[in-house]
Design an enzyme around this catalytic site. Structure first.
Site, mmCIF file in Angstrom:
data_model
loop_
_atom_site.group_PDB
_atom_site.id
_atom_site.type_symbol
_atom_site.label_atom_id
_atom_site.label_comp_id
_atom_site.label_asym_id
_atom_site.label_seq_id
_atom_site.Cartn_x
_atom_site.Cartn_y
_atom_site.Cartn_z
ATOM 1 N N THR A 12 1.731 -17.141 -1.258
ATOM 2 C CA THR A 12 1.073 -17.448 -2.435
ATOM 3 C C THR A 12 1.747 -16.511 -3.635
ATOM 4 O O THR A 12 1.983 -15.339 -3.318
ATOM 5 C CB THR A 12 -0.266 -17.493 -2.628
ATOM 6 O OG1 THR A 12 -0.692 -16.121 -2.229
ATOM 7 C CG2 THR A 12 -0.810 -18.278 -1.645
ATOM 8 N N GLY A 13 2.044 -16.765 -4.847
ATOM 9 C CA GLY A 13 2.590 -16.050 -5.650
ATOM 10 C C GLY A 13 3.972 -15.496 -5.279
ATOM 11 O O GLY A 13 4.359 -14.385 -5.598
ATOM 12 N N SER A 16 7.929 -14.235 -7.912
ATOM 13 C CA SER A 16 8.408 -12.858 -8.549
ATOM 14 C C SER A 16 7.976 -11.696 -7.469
ATOM 15 O O SER A 16 6.957 -11.761 -6.582
ATOM 16 C CB SER A 16 7.847 -12.673 -9.889
ATOM 17 O OG SER A 16 6.288 -12.589 -9.962
ATOM 18 N N ILE A 18 7.051 -8.616 -5.164
ATOM 19 C CA ILE A 18 6.772 -8.493 -3.717
ATOM 20 C C ILE A 18 6.585 -10.059 -2.968
ATOM 21 O O ILE A 18 7.602 -10.232 -1.916
ATOM 22 C CB ILE A 18 5.621 -7.668 -3.407
ATOM 23 C CG1 ILE A 18 5.791 -6.438 -3.908
ATOM 24 C CG2 ILE A 18 5.279 -7.748 -1.883
ATOM 25 C CD1 ILE A 18 4.333 -5.585 -3.832
ATOM 26 N N GLY A 19 6.030 -11.283 -3.638
ATOM 27 C CA GLY A 19 6.155 -12.307 -3.157
ATOM 28 C C GLY A 19 7.505 -13.024 -2.850
ATOM 29 O O GLY A 19 7.747 -13.573 -1.727
ATOM 30 N N TYR A 150 -9.774 -4.145 -11.544
ATOM 31 C CA TYR A 150 -8.487 -4.702 -10.642
ATOM 32 C C TYR A 150 -8.906 -4.127 -9.185
ATOM 33 O O TYR A 150 -8.690 -4.562 -8.145
ATOM 34 C CB TYR A 150 -7.126 -4.262 -11.028
ATOM 35 C CG TYR A 150 -6.164 -4.401 -10.160
ATOM 36 C CD1 TYR A 150 -5.622 -5.671 -9.970
ATOM 37 C CD2 TYR A 150 -5.464 -3.165 -9.567
ATOM 38 C CE1 TYR A 150 -4.485 -5.866 -9.239
ATOM 39 C CE2 TYR A 150 -4.385 -3.645 -8.670
ATOM 40 C CZ TYR A 150 -3.982 -4.905 -8.507
ATOM 41 O OH TYR A 150 -2.675 -5.219 -7.747
#
Length: 249
Positions: A12-13, A16, A18-19, A150
């Site tokens: 997922t993600g 961009s 790290i993904g 966060y």
């Protein structure tokens, strides 16, 4: 040697940072990669960069309908899954007394709710011996200015991992957490740091890291590959800090 040959992986993600770096490396190592992202044009470009027959599925991880669609497509195309990397996340840096309900909900909906229900939805499709990787953050265990919400949204990730590692033990599914420190990705710009101020910001961060520099997305991808592959076959329920030693100071 292709360490993920014949494996099916969802990230997922994966559009961009790290993904995307992990998706590119997993594909290079032989995996059939499926990525998710919220914007179609960004998703299409990421799929192009990954190559190797990568597949993109548009959607928001805060939506349960999106997770159901991902599970349906994986089932229809491949029948099962070997690697699930819950990586999508957002961050807004705001002092606690200025946090709005909208900022709070946005971060918890994606960073926490999205991880929980993503794993809940995909777990029935995981093969015995599969690997789940949850991307958390150094902020979950280290106090940083403006990171309270966060950090809270990411702190839950380690608790999820510990519970799931035991809940899924009968199927020998491993669940581990990848906790990056500061990484040189596009997210720095999203923190409100201008291009003019970026060198100074990066130097300030580097001075806080024993390694003397920010991490690279490709370095986090190598750690993700370790957790995804049989190289970590006896690693389960751990939180792997890949932060240049910043968690020590």
């Amino acid at each position: 040697m292709q360490r993920l040959k014949g494996k099916v992986a969802v990230i997922t993600g994966g559009n961009s940072g790290i993904g995307l770096a992990s998706a590119c490396l997993f594909a290079k190592e032989g995996a059939q990669v499926i990525i998710t992202a919220r914007r179609q044009e960004v998703l299409d470009e990421a799929v192009r960069q990954i190559g190797h027959g990568a597949i993109g599925i548009k959607g928001d991880v805060a939506s349960l309908e999106h997770h159901a669609e991902v599970a349906e497509q994986v089932m229809a195309r491949f029948g099962a899954l070997d690697i699930y990397m819950a990586n999508a996340g957002v961050i807004t840096l705001t002092p606690s007394h200025k946090v709005t309900p909208e900022e709070f909900d946005a971060q918890f909906n994606i960073n926490t709710r999205g991880v929980f229900f993503g794993v809940q939805s995909i777990a029935p499709l995981l093969r015995d011996g599969a690997s789940i990787i949850l991307t958390s953050s150094l902020a979950a265990t280290k106090v940083l200015d403006g990171h309270a919400v966060y950090a809270g949204s990411k702190a839950a990730i380690a608790a999820f991992a510990r519970h799931w590692a035991l809940e899924l033990r009968a199927r020998r599914i491993r669940v581990n957490v990848l906790s990056p420190g500061p990484v040189d990705t596009a997210i720095i710009g999203k923190l409100g740091v201008s291009e003019e101020d970026r060198p100074g910001f990066e130097q300030m961060m580097a001075d806080m890291i024993p390694a003397g520099r920010l991490g690279m997305a490709e370095e986090l991808a190598q750690a993700a590959l370790y957790l995804a592959s049989s190289d970590s076959s006896f690693v389960n329920g751990v939180e792997l800090h890949v932060d240049g030693g910043m968690s020590l100071v």
